[in-house]
Design a protein around this motif. Sequence first.
Motif, short mmCIF file in Angstrom:
data_model
loop_
_atom_site.label_atom_id
_atom_site.label_comp_id
_atom_site.label_asym_id
_atom_site.label_seq_id
_atom_site.Cartn_x
_atom_site.Cartn_y
_atom_site.Cartn_z
N ALA A 38 6.32 19.17 4.86
CA ALA A 38 6.95 18.68 5.71
C ALA A 38 5.21 17.50 5.14
O ALA A 38 4.03 18.11 4.58
CB ALA A 38 5.87 18.72 7.11
N LEU A 39 5.45 16.23 4.75
CA LEU A 39 4.46 15.38 4.35
C LEU A 39 4.10 14.14 5.11
O LEU A 39 2.37 13.50 4.59
CB LEU A 39 5.40 14.95 2.71
CG LEU A 39 5.72 15.58 1.83
CD1 LEU A 39 6.10 14.93 0.63
CD2 LEU A 39 4.33 16.17 1.43
N ALA A 40 4.93 13.90 5.87
CA ALA A 40 4.21 12.83 7.00
C ALA A 40 2.87 13.42 7.68
O ALA A 40 2.20 14.71 8.64
CB ALA A 40 5.35 12.82 8.00
N GLY A 41 1.83 12.51 7.66
CA GLY A 41 0.13 12.79 8.38
C GLY A 41 0.07 13.11 7.54
O GLY A 41 -1.39 13.55 7.93
N ASP A 101 0.56 -1.26 -0.13
CA ASP A 101 -0.09 -0.16 0.02
C ASP A 101 1.25 1.19 -0.12
O ASP A 101 1.75 1.76 0.84
CB ASP A 101 -0.94 -0.04 1.42
CG ASP A 101 -1.61 1.23 1.05
OD1 ASP A 101 -2.82 1.04 0.21
OD2 ASP A 101 -1.42 2.23 1.98
N PHE A 102 0.67 2.23 -0.92
CA PHE A 102 1.46 3.18 -1.15
C PHE A 102 1.35 4.07 0.14
O PHE A 102 2.53 4.55 0.89
CB PHE A 102 0.29 4.28 -1.94
CG PHE A 102 1.57 5.32 -1.69
CD1 PHE A 102 3.00 5.84 -2.00
CD2 PHE A 102 0.91 6.76 -1.63
CE1 PHE A 102 3.78 7.23 -1.90
CE2 PHE A 102 1.26 7.95 -1.51
CZ PHE A 102 2.76 8.45 -1.86
N ARG A 103 0.50 4.08 1.42
CA ARG A 103 0.78 5.31 2.24
C ARG A 103 1.35 4.64 2.78
O ARG A 103 2.32 4.74 4.34
CB ARG A 103 -1.02 5.47 2.67
CG ARG A 103 -1.63 6.40 2.29
CD ARG A 103 -3.03 6.08 2.30
NE ARG A 103 -4.07 6.84 1.52
CZ ARG A 103 -5.18 7.63 2.25
NH1 ARG A 103 -5.30 6.93 2.73
NH2 ARG A 103 -5.93 7.96 1.11
N ARG A 104 1.19 3.51 3.28
CA ARG A 104 1.93 2.32 3.74
C ARG A 104 4.00 2.33 4.02
O ARG A 104 4.67 2.51 4.86
CB ARG A 104 2.32 0.77 4.08
CG ARG A 104 2.94 0.51 5.11
CD ARG A 104 2.85 -1.42 4.79
NE ARG A 104 3.75 -1.84 4.90
CZ ARG A 104 3.47 -3.18 4.58
NH1 ARG A 104 3.02 -3.46 4.28
NH2 ARG A 104 4.81 -4.03 5.09
N LEU A 105 4.20 2.33 2.42
CA LEU A 105 5.13 2.33 2.30
C LEU A 105 5.69 3.69 2.26
O LEU A 105 7.14 5.02 2.99
CB LEU A 105 5.26 2.21 0.37
CG LEU A 105 6.82 2.39 -0.10
CD1 LEU A 105 8.00 1.47 0.44
CD2 LEU A 105 6.28 2.11 -1.58
N ALA A 106 4.69 4.92 2.00
CA ALA A 106 5.74 6.64 2.26
C ALA A 106 5.98 6.40 3.69
O ALA A 106 6.25 7.43 3.61
CB ALA A 106 4.35 7.13 1.60
N ALA A 107 5.02 5.63 4.84
CA ALA A 107 5.38 6.28 6.09
C ALA A 107 6.36 5.42 6.67
O ALA A 107 7.99 6.08 7.09
CB ALA A 107 3.91 5.88 7.21
N GLU A 108 7.50 3.80 5.62
CA GLU A 108 8.03 3.67 6.16
C GLU A 108 9.73 4.13 5.60
O GLU A 108 10.50 4.12 6.33
CB GLU A 108 8.24 1.77 5.88
CG GLU A 108 6.42 1.65 7.00
CD GLU A 108 6.71 -0.13 6.00
OE1 GLU A 108 7.76 -0.47 5.59
OE2 GLU A 108 5.57 -0.44 6.73
N VAL A 109 8.99 4.47 4.53
CA VAL A 109 10.44 4.82 3.35
C VAL A 109 10.88 6.09 3.37
O VAL A 109 12.02 6.26 4.09
CB VAL A 109 10.09 4.29 1.89
CG1 VAL A 109 10.67 4.83 1.33
CG2 VAL A 109 9.67 2.58 2.26
N LYS A 110 10.32 7.46 3.15
CA LYS A 110 9.96 8.33 3.35
C LYS A 110 11.37 8.83 2.50
O LYS A 110 12.77 9.37 2.24
CB LYS A 110 10.75 8.62 4.72
CG LYS A 110 9.67 8.79 6.01
CD LYS A 110 10.41 9.27 6.86
CE LYS A 110 9.23 9.39 8.63
NZ LYS A 110 8.96 8.05 8.58
#
Length: 507
Positions: A221-224, A187-196
């Motif tokens: 800031a993109l997190a969250g 899932d893209f959202r999961r990957l974006a949160a894990e990888v940054k």
Amino acid sequence: DFRKILEQIGEHPIIVRSSSMLEDNFGLAFSGKYQSVFLCNQGDLETRLSHFLMGLKKVFASTFGPDPILYRRDHGLLDYDERMAMVVQKVVGRRFGDYFFPFAAGVMFSRNVYAWHPKINKEAGLVRLVHGLGTRAVDRVGSDYPRMIPLSHPQLRPEVTADQVQRYSQKQVDVLNLKTGGLETIDFRRLAAEVKHPELFYAVSLQHHDHLAPPLFKTQALAGQELCLTFDNLLSKTPFVQLARTILSRVEGAYGRPVDIEFAWDAETFYLLQCRSLSVRKEQRSVAMPGDVSRERVFFTMKSSLSNSVALDLEYIVYVDPKAYDRLPTYDAKMKIAAVVNLLNKQLAGRRYVLMGPGRWGSNDINLGVRVTYSNINKTRLLIEIAFAKEGGTPEVSYGTHFFQDLVEADITVASLFPDEAGNVFDERFVLNAENLLGTMAPEAKDCEEVVRVVNIPAVRNGEYLHVYMDASSGKGIGFFGPRQDGTPGSDQNDADFRVPGLESEL
């Protein structure tokens, strides 16, 4: 010596690609017919060698699969001495923890038949782009969508509202998992949160209520945040578009014909992975839409035609009822429908028939469409993908996938039908009420009669056949019943004599 090859490459992921004598020829691309195998290529040399040899064997064995053999038969190449070689490439990308993938990848074309807006210049080309490995760009995947980029107007999209953009955006990413040693979808959202990912700024837009816009600064800031893959900043703030145009123009000039190129983009570098001649359907410049067709003779109309096509004298309809298919409770029950379609494709070989069914033909998600391959549908004349509004789905734009290229080379026309869209007509009652010949033609499939229907049109319509006209410039399409025309547009009927009372303004 394979050991020396692996020693020179080191512990870097590789892909073993097929490279047969016939593959990637002009007009005979063999797209997706032979296997390509990703190898994570991690561990000691002997382990990597063992996996490498297995990959070579898988690619070689794919020479004898049903799809390439039928493809060769359909193109008169069965007696050709087909020989298989292999190409070993390092996978483009970077490692992020256990994952390895490029920032973006996909396939680009020097001709664009997917022109949904009159501004689009078909000669400028098209890009089909995804985040991560390009497998999601060349295969029909589940409820996911690549970014379609017309190179003449790269910021132009078929979607209008923020909700539509988000709905028809990529949500899953293909990566190599170096820990497990295989291809993985995340899932893209999961990957974006894990990888940054350091270049995420170029890939995403931020959604706030009903507004969607790319970030303004790299330091933002993109997190969250609610992220959506749009690639807007990649298209407007990097040389990607200009490079794509230049590459396509020069390669097409060298080939002397349209081309498609598989590529990757990582660390602001354009990588060319594979190139082949592009099969482009020979279309009429325009199609004179028939006029005076009485409502009683109209089977369907559409307002989203993407090609100039005429299919005359269609004798049979094979109809997979979208609603009945959706009600099937199990995976096996839905896969059985694919087997029935394959059986009918063989039974109707040599007949002119139209194949109609739910959502996405050839999708790897059986809940969105019947999972068929080239060998299951190669005898149909017209393939129609149906999406009822209440299903919450839509036929995917398949242009650019291996599946689509198969249809083009086999001269099979593809159309999408949205029965619930205002102004469209679809006489579903005709196929539901007509005599179903499935049990007669394929007795072993009689228990599928509630889902699959086979209609002999002349038998039901007193000798009439189905004729389909589609015009890309207006986006209009119509299927109607009429006398046999011997496969030649206008041979028995004068196109100018056809008018549809009350429908001409709606088409």
